[in-house]
Design an enzyme around this catalytic site. Sequence first.
Site, PDB file in Angstrom:
ATOM      1  N   HIS A 223     -32.556   2.246   3.426  1.00  0.00           N
ATOM      2  CA  HIS A 223     -31.958   0.852   3.305  1.00  0.00           C
ATOM      3  C   HIS A 223     -31.837  -0.006   4.441  1.00  0.00           C
ATOM      4  O   HIS A 223     -32.192  -1.043   4.341  1.00  0.00           O
ATOM      5  CB  HIS A 223     -30.414   1.119   2.765  1.00  0.00           C
ATOM      6  CG  HIS A 223     -30.178   1.555   1.395  1.00  0.00           C
ATOM      7  ND1 HIS A 223     -30.446   0.370   0.498  1.00  0.00           N
ATOM      8  CD2 HIS A 223     -29.569   2.534   0.650  1.00  0.00           C
ATOM      9  CE1 HIS A 223     -30.120   0.847  -0.590  1.00  0.00           C
ATOM     10  NE2 HIS A 223     -29.581   1.893  -0.640  1.00  0.00           N
TER      11      HIS A 223
ATOM     12  N   CYS B 159     -28.176   4.466  -7.120  1.00  0.00           N
ATOM     13  CA  CYS B 159     -27.854   3.590  -5.704  1.00  0.00           C
ATOM     14  C   CYS B 159     -26.657   2.462  -6.343  1.00  0.00           C
ATOM     15  O   CYS B 159     -26.924   1.987  -7.330  1.00  0.00           O
ATOM     16  CB  CYS B 159     -28.951   2.619  -5.299  1.00  0.00           C
ATOM     17  SG  CYS B 159     -28.925   1.812  -4.166  1.00  0.00           S
ATOM     18  N   LEU B 160     -25.822   2.492  -5.477  1.00  0.00           N
ATOM     19  CA  LEU B 160     -24.605   1.574  -5.620  1.00  0.00           C
ATOM     20  C   LEU B 160     -25.327   0.110  -5.780  1.00  0.00           C
ATOM     21  O   LEU B 160     -24.425  -0.730  -6.262  1.00  0.00           O
ATOM     22  CB  LEU B 160     -23.598   1.963  -4.518  1.00  0.00           C
ATOM     23  CG  LEU B 160     -22.718   3.011  -4.529  1.00  0.00           C
ATOM     24  CD1 LEU B 160     -21.875   3.112  -3.704  1.00  0.00           C
ATOM     25  CD2 LEU B 160     -22.459   3.515  -5.786  1.00  0.00           C
TER      26      LEU B 160
ATOM     27  N   GLY C   6     -22.978   7.735  -0.262  1.00  0.00           N
ATOM     28  CA  GLY C   6     -23.344   7.151   0.665  1.00  0.00           C
ATOM     29  C   GLY C   6     -23.488   5.716   0.635  1.00  0.00           C
ATOM     30  O   GLY C   6     -23.574   5.165  -0.548  1.00  0.00           O
TER      31      GLY C   6
ATOM     32  N   HIS D  35     -32.152   8.478   1.817  1.00  0.00           N
ATOM     33  CA  HIS D  35     -32.109   7.362   1.102  1.00  0.00           C
ATOM     34  C   HIS D  35     -31.341   6.081   1.884  1.00  0.00           C
ATOM     35  O   HIS D  35     -31.819   4.990   1.886  1.00  0.00           O
ATOM     36  CB  HIS D  35     -30.913   7.753  -0.185  1.00  0.00           C
ATOM     37  CG  HIS D  35     -30.708   6.592  -1.121  1.00  0.00           C
ATOM     38  ND1 HIS D  35     -31.088   6.526  -2.328  1.00  0.00           N
ATOM     39  CD2 HIS D  35     -29.899   5.555  -1.027  1.00  0.00           C
ATOM     40  CE1 HIS D  35     -30.710   5.521  -2.885  1.00  0.00           C
ATOM     41  NE2 HIS D  35     -30.018   5.042  -2.291  1.00  0.00           N
ATOM     42  N   GLU D  36     -30.312   6.542   2.716  1.00  0.00           N
ATOM     43  CA  GLU D  36     -29.596   5.559   3.402  1.00  0.00           C
ATOM     44  C   GLU D  36     -30.253   4.849   4.519  1.00  0.00           C
ATOM     45  O   GLU D  36     -30.443   3.791   4.840  1.00  0.00           O
ATOM     46  CB  GLU D  36     -28.195   6.058   3.828  1.00  0.00           C
ATOM     47  CG  GLU D  36     -27.297   6.684   2.779  1.00  0.00           C
ATOM     48  CD  GLU D  36     -26.937   5.483   1.744  1.00  0.00           C
ATOM     49  OE1 GLU D  36     -27.004   4.298   1.845  1.00  0.00           O
ATOM     50  OE2 GLU D  36     -26.807   5.956   0.674  1.00  0.00           O
TER      51      GLU D  36
ATOM     52  N   GLN E 228     -25.993  -2.734   2.145  1.00  0.00           N
ATOM     53  CA  GLN E 228     -25.286  -2.898   0.799  1.00  0.00           C
ATOM     54  C   GLN E 228     -24.074  -3.729   0.760  1.00  0.00           C
ATOM     55  O   GLN E 228     -23.565  -3.892  -0.158  1.00  0.00           O
ATOM     56  CB  GLN E 228     -25.386  -1.390   0.308  1.00  0.00           C
ATOM     57  CG  GLN E 228     -26.457  -0.597   0.201  1.00  0.00           C
ATOM     58  CD  GLN E 228     -26.285   0.660  -0.399  1.00  0.00           C
ATOM     59  OE1 GLN E 228     -25.881   1.729   0.408  1.00  0.00           O
ATOM     60  NE2 GLN E 228     -26.303   0.785  -1.796  1.00  0.00           N
TER      61      GLN E 228
HETATM   62 ZN    ZN Z   1     -28.684   3.341  -2.052  1.00  0.00          ZN
END
Ligand code: ZN
Length: 192
Positions: free
Chosen positions: A136, A90-91, A43, A132-133, A48
């Site tokens: 963000h 998380c990226l 995701g 989670h997204e 991000q």
């Molecule tokens: Zn993340």
Amino acid sequence: MEIISLPHPTLRYKSKPVKRINAELRAIVQEMFELMYEANGIGLAANQVDLPLRLFVVNTTAKKGDGEELVFINPVLTRGKGRETAEEGCLSLAGIYGPVARYKSIHVDAYGIDGKPFSADLSGMMARVVQHETDHLDGVMFTDRMNQYELAEIEAELEEFEIEFRSKRADGSIPDDVAVFARLADFESQFC
Ligand code: ZN
């Protein structure tokens, strides 16, 4: 376009609803999928990649050409049921993992990249990724949902991200807050 890491201020920015879906936005979404696959993610939210837009992309297989590519624009989550704790990463904090409690199942209303509304009842991995997204988009990181004891375990790794950020600010590869927010305002005037 590149994936930004904490403590970049855009990750703390509350994204604005998207009002215009055009060719440029479709190109942005395609590039987000590419970056997500390169980083082996499932995701990726617009914050991000340093964009102030309320959208994220998901492919739970993390592989291009596999599974389903899903785009969630202006998602609204309701009807959260049950709680479950699982490890998340998380990226924007690559290599860091920690336990996060989320709803087991959730209802989502959103728009697709075709501009059409859709809704779904999600559970399992999809429910977790979507929560989670969506976090963000509100400027919330998964580490914000960890307690002080859990955070103490990853304190050294988090500090490394702080050091990296300060050095990128010092060499000018990340602009100052004024320039970051001016750029976000420019994107908002185009899409929101
Ligand atoms: Zn993340």
